[in-house]
Design a protein around this motif. Sequence first.
Motif, PDB file in Angstrom:
ATOM      1  N   ILE A 167       0.826  -1.224   0.000  1.00 56.40           N
ATOM      2  CA  ILE A 167       0.000   0.000   0.000  1.00 56.40           C
ATOM      3  C   ILE A 167       0.861   1.276   0.000  1.00 56.40           C
TER       4      ILE A 167
ATOM      5  N   LYS B  38      -1.572   7.471  -5.388  1.00 56.39           N
ATOM      6  CA  LYS B  38      -2.993   7.780  -5.202  1.00 56.39           C
ATOM      7  C   LYS B  38      -3.868   6.675  -5.814  1.00 56.39           C
TER       8      LYS B  38
ATOM      9  N   ARG C 255      -3.758   3.625  -3.608  1.00 58.88           N
ATOM     10  CA  ARG C 255      -4.479   3.816  -2.347  1.00 58.88           C
ATOM     11  C   ARG C 255      -5.986   3.826  -2.554  1.00 58.88           C
TER      12      ARG C 255
ATOM     13  N   MET D  13      -7.067  -0.979   4.022  1.00 63.65           N
ATOM     14  CA  MET D  13      -6.229  -1.733   4.959  1.00 63.65           C
ATOM     15  C   MET D  13      -6.831  -1.739   6.354  1.00 63.65           C
TER      16      MET D  13
ATOM     17  N   PHE E 128     -14.796   9.652   7.201  1.00 64.62           N
ATOM     18  CA  PHE E 128     -13.493  10.272   6.940  1.00 64.62           C
ATOM     19  C   PHE E 128     -12.809   9.605   5.736  1.00 64.62           C
ATOM     20  N   ALA E 129     -12.853   8.263   5.731  1.00 61.74           N
ATOM     21  CA  ALA E 129     -12.231   7.528   4.619  1.00 61.74           C
ATOM     22  C   ALA E 129     -12.898   7.900   3.292  1.00 61.74           C
TER      23      ALA E 129
ATOM     24  N   HIS F  13     -12.099  11.416   1.823  1.00 65.23           N
ATOM     25  CA  HIS F  13     -10.799  11.584   1.155  1.00 65.23           C
ATOM     26  C   HIS F  13     -10.601  10.673  -0.047  1.00 65.23           C
ATOM     27  N   LEU F  14     -11.223   9.478   0.008  1.00 65.13           N
ATOM     28  CA  LEU F  14     -11.031   8.557  -1.125  1.00 65.13           C
ATOM     29  C   LEU F  14     -12.079   8.748  -2.213  1.00 65.13           C
TER      30      LEU F  14
ATOM     31  N   ARG G 218     -14.438   0.585   7.851  1.00 65.81           N
ATOM     32  CA  ARG G 218     -13.720   1.739   7.284  1.00 65.81           C
ATOM     33  C   ARG G 218     -12.832   1.306   6.118  1.00 65.81           C
TER      34      ARG G 218
ATOM     35  N   GLN H  73      -2.552   7.965   5.750  1.00 62.74           N
ATOM     36  CA  GLN H  73      -1.896   7.845   4.442  1.00 62.74           C
ATOM     37  C   GLN H  73      -2.653   6.898   3.513  1.00 62.74           C
ATOM     38  N   THR H  74      -3.233   5.835   4.108  1.00 67.33           N
ATOM     39  CA  THR H  74      -3.963   4.897   3.244  1.00 67.33           C
ATOM     40  C   THR H  74      -5.235   5.529   2.677  1.00 67.33           C
ATOM     41  N   PHE H  75      -5.702   6.634   3.299  1.00 65.50           N
ATOM     42  CA  PHE H  75      -6.854   7.353   2.737  1.00 65.50           C
ATOM     43  C   PHE H  75      -6.402   8.476   1.805  1.00 65.50           C
ATOM     44  N   ALA H  76      -5.155   8.370   1.337  1.00 67.09           N
ATOM     45  CA  ALA H  76      -4.577   9.358   0.419  1.00 67.09           C
ATOM     46  C   ALA H  76      -4.506  10.754   1.046  1.00 67.09           C
ATOM     47  N   VAL H  77      -4.362  10.789   2.377  1.00 63.30           N
ATOM     48  CA  VAL H  77      -4.209  12.074   3.078  1.00 63.30           C
ATOM     49  C   VAL H  77      -2.727  12.240   3.409  1.00 63.30           C
TER      50      VAL H  77
END
Lengths: 255, 262
Positions: A55, A81, A84, A89, A108-109, A112-113, A158, B135-139
Amino acid sequence: MGTDMKEKIKISGLSKKLGGRMILNGLDLTIYEGETFVLLGQSGIGKSVLLKHIIGLFLPDKGKIYIDSELFDPQDPKSLKKVRKKCGMLFQGGALFDSLSVGENITFALDHLRPDLSQEEKQRKVQISLDLVELEGKEDLPIASLSGGMMKRVALARAIVAEPEIVLFDEPTTGLDPIMVTTIDELILSIKRKLNTTFVVVTHDLYSARSIADRVGLIFNGRIVFTGSAPDIEKSENPYIHQFVNGIPSGPLTA
Amino acid sequence: MSSVKPNYITGKIKYFFNELFTFVKFSLNAFRHVPHNIRYPLEFFRAMYEIGVKTLPIILLTGFFTGMILGLELSDTFEAIIAGTSQFIGAALSVGLLKELGPVLTALIVVSRVCSSVTAKLGTMRVTEQIDALQTFAVDPVDFLVTPRVMAGIVSVPVLSAMSISIAFLGGWLMVTVGFEVDNSLFWEMAQFPLKLYFVWESVTKSAVIGGVVLLISTYMGFHTRGGAEGVGKATIRSVVTSSLMVIVLDYLIGTAYILAY
């Protein structure tokens, strides 16, 4: 695993030195699309380090990682990017943000994703992922009030909420009681059936490995020393897996 | 024994420069994200609330009592040397508070209240893999956790410092005019007499630079925490000690630079 299956993750010659110790030493591994690959190994042998390379949380010293046959360059922001977005994970301790509630952690996840989604769509996805881990209606609970098993389930919700193609599990059943271990294993199997994603699970729990794995690998001295189907681990004559499965103190696997 | 010592010293020097290099890289990375944080200022406002608003009561309280005790001790000492000299205390208070005590006292309170909690929070996030999860959420964790706090330090410490100076001056004024019966207009006249405009710039510069640096140190220490709860504790101690030391060093360096420049 046959040649008819598409390679999802291909790791070639991966090496990593940490704290002066060679953790991964020219490791080769192929994981196929839609399978649940369980990676076994002793504590501190480099299982989590391998997951974190997939990852992009660690940069390899040597070697290459291909995801969907595309070279993954963790130093290239675009490539990072992309990977990810493809990978979710579940961390060993859950790694939930304790200042946020259950629902906020999952949102939150998504924020951002999947910034393209509307608020309503995000809410719907949060509900679906909470339903999948059997925590419906718990979105307002603070993280501090959750038990170990609930934390793992929230972390799982999540990890899957943005519908990743690959989910990486770092010791998903560590520290849980046997009933909760079975619950988490059943959840993993049920989510797998519903989402049909590729799962990579790192564990030293043989019970879990037998329950959820399509294929099993064993890591030792920075390399994969055994791969085979879940039933193979019992009857294999490979000295490494034989020693590991039977818990024999002396043999090729040394502490 | 004699062969160990040079190796030990060389190792320590190497470690220091390695750490300094990493810190400079970390700081440059933090400033690289300033434009993004200006465009999306939510985390910056949250940090401003934590650093600025929540620290205000303790700043006002310590400022007021510092002003009172300064007024009391200075007036008492001056009067003991030459009777009637407490009328000049306004001058000592205005210069001392504006140039030195205001910025330094505020910064030390920010270090003890804010920097310790920032390091502990980020350190805990590091050892519990929450930073990895981000970081895994591309932040980008520096963009999300470090830059807003450093920006809030640069903006809020001068404001806190101005409030501390004002309330301390009020405390001093109360003590001198009520306790030592110095004439009110004479006190104000004396207070304004030695002031120069560059004192204000010096005070603002000190507060802004120190505010930024101590927040950089505390976020850096938190970010590079290793080794569980013990590691968090050690990182917090290092953060508070290094930041406190930097407050005094920067106060001296900026003060000297202004004196040389004017």
